[in-house]
Design an enzyme around this catalytic site. Structure first.
Site, PDB file in Angstrom:
ATOM      1  N   ASP A  28       0.597   5.038   1.038  1.00 15.43           N
ATOM      2  CA  ASP A  28      -0.222   5.917   1.858  1.00 15.43           C
ATOM      3  C   ASP A  28       0.275   7.352   1.646  1.00 15.43           C
ATOM      4  O   ASP A  28      -0.121   8.006   0.697  1.00 15.43           O
ATOM      5  CB  ASP A  28      -0.082   5.430   3.313  1.00 15.43           C
ATOM      6  CG  ASP A  28      -1.077   6.055   4.260  1.00 15.43           C
ATOM      7  OD1 ASP A  28      -2.276   6.006   3.990  1.00 15.43           O
ATOM      8  OD2 ASP A  28      -0.654   6.589   5.297  1.00 15.43           O
TER       9      ASP A  28
ATOM     10  N   ILE B 234       0.832  -1.198   0.000  1.00 16.03           N
ATOM     11  CA  ILE B 234       0.000   0.000   0.000  1.00 16.03           C
ATOM     12  C   ILE B 234       0.866   1.246   0.000  1.00 16.03           C
ATOM     13  O   ILE B 234       1.925   1.279   0.628  1.00 16.03           O
ATOM     14  CB  ILE B 234      -0.960  -0.019   1.217  1.00 16.03           C
ATOM     15  CG1 ILE B 234      -1.968   1.134   1.176  1.00 16.03           C
ATOM     16  CG2 ILE B 234      -0.231  -0.043   2.543  1.00 16.03           C
ATOM     17  CD1 ILE B 234      -3.163   0.931   2.099  1.00 16.03           C
TER      18      ILE B 234
HETATM   19  P1  IMP Z   1       3.685   5.550   3.513  1.00 16.38           P
HETATM   20  O1  IMP Z   1       5.151   5.826   3.666  1.00 16.38           O
HETATM   21  O2  IMP Z   1       2.873   6.548   4.291  1.00 16.38           O
HETATM   22  O3  IMP Z   1       3.239   5.489   2.068  1.00 16.38           O
HETATM   23  O4  IMP Z   1       3.413   4.198   4.257  1.00 16.38           O
HETATM   24  C1  IMP Z   1       3.345   3.010   3.645  1.00 16.38           C
HETATM   25  C2  IMP Z   1       3.360   1.876   4.635  1.00 16.38           C
HETATM   26  O5  IMP Z   1       2.501   2.131   5.749  1.00 16.38           O
HETATM   27  C3  IMP Z   1       2.799   0.649   3.978  1.00 16.38           C
HETATM   28  O6  IMP Z   1       3.814  -0.080   3.327  1.00 16.38           O
HETATM   29  C4  IMP Z   1       2.154  -0.081   5.129  1.00 16.38           C
HETATM   30  O7  IMP Z   1       3.106  -0.907   5.753  1.00 16.38           O
HETATM   31  C5  IMP Z   1       1.727   1.004   6.078  1.00 16.38           C
HETATM   32  N1  IMP Z   1       0.278   1.345   5.900  1.00 16.38           N
HETATM   33  C6  IMP Z   1      -0.229   2.452   5.338  1.00 16.38           C
HETATM   34  N2  IMP Z   1      -1.570   2.455   5.357  1.00 16.38           N
HETATM   35  C7  IMP Z   1      -1.933   1.282   5.939  1.00 16.38           C
HETATM   36  C8  IMP Z   1      -3.221   0.674   6.240  1.00 16.38           C
HETATM   37  O8  IMP Z   1      -4.315   1.209   5.966  1.00 16.38           O
HETATM   38  N3  IMP Z   1      -3.175  -0.551   6.826  1.00 16.38           N
HETATM   39  C9  IMP Z   1      -2.004  -1.185   7.145  1.00 16.38           C
HETATM   40  N4  IMP Z   1      -0.793  -0.649   6.884  1.00 16.38           N
HETATM   41  C10 IMP Z   1      -0.757   0.576   6.282  1.00 16.38           C
END
Ligand code: IMP
Ligand code: MG
Length: 185
Positions: free
Chosen positions: A106, A104
């Protein structure tokens, strides 16, 4: 099962297995179309992408390699924030066509950092393949070449994704129910 309890939180099914599998097959076909003959190297990111990668790669029926990577988080000695370092990169990626396989995206900060790290090894190309993207949460612009599904800015579990370490081992994807009292079967 429509409802899932993971530790103290209640989740409700939001993306059923059949829909996930349909989108995984669509994206696999796009990858085959673009990378056939290029002997791509897939880098799934542990832990979250393990189920997605297993399903995706069984549909990518072209010669390719797979090598799992992980992000280690630690507090820097003098830095203010958290440092996430890419570990486990065993294959030589110089001159290779890389596909990063993520569960994912985010905020996109993790992927932005990973792209920067891998870019330094001079691969022939890097593509990003994400099971899920939360467009409303993106804080940085990153190229997402292959995307199975977009979801709202909610917290989800299942199909590899966890809540506090639990909830990864389901076939469907579930969304956090903010007010479980209102949840009806
Ligand atoms: P980012 O750096 O904010 O894009 O975070 C990405 C990481 O956060 C992902 O690889 C997940 O491990 C975790 N993550 C983000 N959103 C979710 C969610 O809704 N459920 C579970 N893990 C999430
Ligand atoms: Mg992840």
């Amino acid at each position: 099962m429509e409802k899932l309890q993971v530790k103290d939180k209640t989740f409700a099914i939001s993306i059923p297995e059949a829909e996930i599998q349909k989108q995984v097959r669509r994206v696999a076909a796009e990858i085959v179309r673009d990378l056939e003959g290029k002997h791509p190297l897939f880098l799934p990111v542990l832990n979250g992408a393990f189920i997605f990668a297993a399903d995706l790669l069984r549909e990518v029926n072209i010669p390719c390699e797979v090598s799992f990577i992980k992000l280690a988080s630690y507090q820097g000695t003098q830095s203010t924030g958290e440092i996430r370092e890419v570990i486990g990169l065993q294959a030589d990626i110089t001159g290779r066509h890389i596909v990063i396989v993520e569960d994912i995206i985010d905020s996109g900060l993790t992927m932005a950092h990973m792209l920067e790290t891998l870019q330094a090894h001079n691969p022939a190309s890097i593509s990003v393949c994400a099971l899920l993207v939360k467009p409303g949460a993106l804080k940085v612009e990153i190229p997402i070449h292959y995307k199975c599904m977009e979801i709202p800015n909610d917290f989800i579990v299942g199909y590899g994704l966890d809540y506090d370490g639990d909830g990864r081992n389901t076939r469907d994807i579930y969304t956090l129910v903010k007010d479980p009292e209102l949840f009806s079967e």
